[in-house]
Scaffold this active site. Sequence first.
Site, PDB file in Angstrom:
ATOM      1  CB  VAL A   1      -0.934  -0.002   1.233  1.00 14.38           C
ATOM      2  CG1 VAL A   1      -1.451   1.395   1.530  1.00 14.38           C
ATOM      3  CG2 VAL A   1      -2.108  -0.936   1.004  1.00 14.38           C
ATOM      4  CG  HIS A   2       2.182   2.878  -3.222  1.00 13.60           C
ATOM      5  ND1 HIS A   2       1.918   1.554  -3.505  1.00 13.60           N
ATOM      6  CD2 HIS A   2       2.099   3.535  -4.417  1.00 13.60           C
ATOM      7  CE1 HIS A   2       1.680   1.400  -4.792  1.00 13.60           C
ATOM      8  NE2 HIS A   2       1.770   2.592  -5.368  1.00 13.60           N
ATOM      9  CG  LEU A   3      -1.156   9.015   0.423  1.00 19.95           C
ATOM     10  CD1 LEU A   3      -2.550   8.936  -0.164  1.00 19.95           C
ATOM     11  CD2 LEU A   3      -1.186   9.638   1.816  1.00 19.95           C
TER      12      LEU A   3
END
Length: 332
Positions: free
Chosen positions: A249-251
């Site tokens: 997961v990465h923003l």
Amino acid sequence: MPSCWLISKERNHEPIQLPHLQTVVLGRGPETTIKDKKCSRQQVELKAECSKGYIKVKQVGVNPTFVDSVAVGQGNEVKMKPGQELQIVNQLYPYTVQFKEGPTGDHVGAKRPQEPASEGDNEREASSIKVARQAEKVSSSVTLVESTSTNETAGHWSQGLKTSMQDPKIQVYKDERVVVIKDKYPKARYHWLVLPWESIPSLKALRGEHCDLLKHMQKVADRIIQQCPDASLLRFRTGYHAIPSMSHVHLHAISQDFNSPCLKNKKHWNSFTTDYFIESHDVIQMLEKSGKVTVKEGTSELLKLPLRCHMCHKELSTIPSLKEHLKSHFPI
């Protein structure tokens, strides 16, 4: 040697046998009962390594195939082991793989394993149902072809973020919960990724208990943007790709000028300027409301939309003409 079986988690058909070291082409057709036209008749190539306990999955079709919610990518190959999930196309039609101790994979008298009664029940004893057909009689949707050598997938590119987040050369900020890195292939003048240290493979793996973590990620992204020297001159957005190509997961925190040589095609553009890009606060809201993140059906089709300026909505025919047009909105 163990025999290998591909098992539909939706129980749409009987398990499919994958003979040892023989490439099986799987896709839309009667063997899988898949009728979705977004799934190619030759969507994936599967090759069982029965002696090693895994299969190789190669995406052949245009639309994305996933293993554990991570896109394989057309022409790419990854390994899949028992306990992992193969989604044939667009995160649909889930399968698991099971190895059964006994005769060799192409033995006519081999027994089919039982289909799982529930998710994760892949290690139960095989049933005594006889194999209905020999491998050479497999229907047109599962075609045996000659084995060909392909690159091993250790260190597959989709796992690259896990390496990059440890690289001090590209780290911008870190604390006990997250790290911020510069995107190695930025799609705009400023493009950062905020990643949790906790191992979370994809949006699908997020649950209600992750809300505090995602809120912290958003606060860190806001802080990085505020410290940007051009923060007052550029617009920024923070969000997630609905179907990311990279595991973990990465923003994204990205400036809206999109002035970068790494932005090269329609997929790059549409992944940040359509609903394929889900705003950070919308993801947090979904988790707070339902405890999970829901991606709308057909989201992958957004990548095929015409090129359109995200500021004035003018349609452009090519990436170079789009980039030239963007200069009128972002002269700096």
